[in-house]
Structure formats: C-alpha cells, structure tokens
Motif scaffolding. Structure first.
Motif, PDB file in Angstrom:
ATOM      1  N   ARG A 175       0.838  -1.208   0.000  1.00  0.00           N
ATOM      2  CA  ARG A 175       0.000   0.000   0.000  1.00  0.00           C
ATOM      3  C   ARG A 175       0.871   1.256   0.000  1.00  0.00           C
ATOM      4  O   ARG A 175       0.596   2.228  -0.705  1.00  0.00           O
ATOM      5  CB  ARG A 175      -0.941   0.013   1.214  1.00  0.00           C
ATOM      6  N   LYS A 221       2.326   1.694  -3.447  1.00  0.00           N
ATOM      7  CA  LYS A 221       1.328   2.194  -4.394  1.00  0.00           C
ATOM      8  C   LYS A 221       1.067   3.687  -4.193  1.00  0.00           C
ATOM      9  O   LYS A 221       0.765   4.410  -5.157  1.00  0.00           O
ATOM     10  CB  LYS A 221       0.021   1.409  -4.249  1.00  0.00           C
ATOM     11  N   ASN A 234       6.464   0.114 -10.141  1.00  0.00           N
ATOM     12  CA  ASN A 234       5.866  -1.119 -10.661  1.00  0.00           C
ATOM     13  C   ASN A 234       6.825  -2.297 -10.501  1.00  0.00           C
ATOM     14  O   ASN A 234       6.404  -3.401 -10.127  1.00  0.00           O
ATOM     15  CB  ASN A 234       5.510  -0.943 -12.139  1.00  0.00           C
ATOM     16  N   ILE A 243       6.910  -3.382  -6.721  1.00  0.00           N
ATOM     17  CA  ILE A 243       5.689  -4.098  -6.314  1.00  0.00           C
ATOM     18  C   ILE A 243       5.660  -5.485  -6.952  1.00  0.00           C
ATOM     19  O   ILE A 243       5.338  -6.482  -6.292  1.00  0.00           O
ATOM     20  CB  ILE A 243       4.432  -3.303  -6.700  1.00  0.00           C
ATOM     21  N   TYR A 263       2.346  -5.855 -12.782  1.00  0.00           N
ATOM     22  CA  TYR A 263       3.325  -4.861 -12.335  1.00  0.00           C
ATOM     23  C   TYR A 263       4.676  -5.084 -13.015  1.00  0.00           C
ATOM     24  O   TYR A 263       5.338  -4.121 -13.423  1.00  0.00           O
ATOM     25  CB  TYR A 263       3.480  -4.916 -10.811  1.00  0.00           C
TER      26      TYR A 263
END
Length: 241
Positions: free
Chosen positions: A73, A76, A93, A96, A112
């Motif tokens: 989280r 992001k 990306n 993650i 991702y």
C-alpha cells in the motif's frame, strides 16, 4: 512530467523578462535562462527523490517485517510522484512486482512486472520467467534481450536466460547466450562452467549464484540441498566433540 514543465516555464518566464523588460539581447537572456532551467530541474528532482526515498524506506521496512500488504500500500501511494519524475512509475511497478513474485503470488506480480523499469534486470528476469511458465517463449526471449541490453554485465542474468532456454528444450540457443555472456564478462567462471556443462549434455548448475538465484523460483531449496549432499558423497558430516 511536472518537473520538466515547471522548470521550462520558469526558464521561459526569466527569458522573456530579461529580453522584453530589461532589454537584453536574446542570446544574453538565453545564457541566463538555461542555468535557471537546469537549477530548477535539479532542485525539484532532489525534493521528489527525498520524498520517494522516505516512502520507499518505510515500505521496505514493512515488507521485511512480513507486513506485505501494508508495504505494498505504501509503495502504491508513491505512484503520485510518477507525474513529477521520469521513470518513477516504472521503478515502483518493478518493486511491487518483485514483492509479489518473491511471495509466489505470480498472478498479482505479472501486471506490475509488465509495466516495470527495463533497467531493473532482476524484475525483467522475473517477467521473462513468468512468460516462460505461461508458454510464451517469444515474449520470454524479447524480455531477456531487453534486459541484457540494459544490464550486460550481470552474470546471473545471462545464466538465467540460458537456463530458461535450455528448460524450453533450446540447448543450442542457450549455449549461444552463454557465449555472448562470456564476451561481455570474459573469464566469468560461473558462465564458463555452465557452458561446459551444456556442451557435455549436462544440466546447468546455478547454486553458485546463491540466494539471488533462488528468488526466481526455478529450483527449490530442497533440490539445491540434494545437489550439495550428492557432491559430498551423499553423507552428512558428523562433527565429533
């Protein structure tokens, strides 16, 4: 990219002010406005970089403490800086995707990794492995080719590329990749050993790459332990007191 727009806008405003209001010739105004552009761009880049480093540091601490969802989280939330700085979105990306891949959550990792940063050879390798597992050999090759162009000095990347080709039954191409790797990394013993093994019709050995190899999930820790036991004669060493 906001950074570029703000820096360019500031430089243009200074240029017009110096030329129209002050009366400097265009070349004089340009000589002053160019450093303004560069200074503004560097300053904003540093500010965004510091914010990203703080956010990424917090996220990685959570991930290392097994608080994966919270860490993801946080990662992001860093997407908001993608509009400010070039390559930021791709790097986030990649990070993650790597977290999901290491967790063996391959379905969540894939989108991702697909949008990741091409200079991150580890996540490019993970993407190529994912394509291989999905029987998309051409995409696997294309991904590996982009990765070796971006990071030609990574021994594990060349060996991983060859390993996947060999696993797909293309031993000839695997040998060619290792030969290319040796041209980029002359004298690399790990690449050289794997090339010799393929020439002898044997399976490549990747344990020399340690934990970096294990994160691609192509060989279990149990398999590597069995190989080590076999190399020791299949017997456990007994330490006598």
């Amino acid at each position: 990219m906001y950074n570029l727009l703000i820096s360019a806008g500031t430089a243009i405003a200074i240029f017009l002010l110096l030329k129209l209001a002050v009366g400097l010739p265009w070349w004089g105004a340009l000589l002053i406005s160019l450093p303004v552009f560069l200074g503004s761009f560097i300053l904003i880049s540093r500010i965004i970089t510091k914010k990203l480093e703080a956010l990424m540091g917090t996220a990685m601490k959570d991930i290392q403490s097994q608080r994966f969802e919270k860490g993801i989280r946080d990662l992001k939330s860093a997407f908001k800086y993608g509009k400010w700085q070039i390559y930021v979105t791709g790097q986030i990306n990649s990070t993650i995707g790597m977290v999901y891949f290491v967790k063996r959550d391959f379905s969540n990792a894939f989108p991702y990794l697909e949008k990741g940063f091409f200079k991150n050879w580890v996540t490019m390798g993970m993407l190529a492995v994912t394509y291989m597992k999905r029987n998309k050999k051409d995409k696997m090759k294309d991904t590996f080719e982009k990765a070796v162009v971006g990071s030609p000095k990574e021994s594990l990347l060349w060996s991983l590329y060859a390993y996947c080709l060999n696993d797909c039954g293309d031993t000839g191409k695997a040998k060619e990749v290792l030969e290319r790797g040796l041209k980029k990394l002359p004298g690399d013993e790990r690449i050289k050993q794997n090339l010799e093994l393929l020439n002898e019709g044997k399976k490549m050995k990747m344990k020399a790459y340690g934990e970096m190899w294990l994160q691609f999930h192509l060989e279990s820790i149990g398999t590597i332990q069995k190989q080590q036991m076999a190399a020791m004669g299949g017997k456990r060493r007994i330490i006598r007191k």
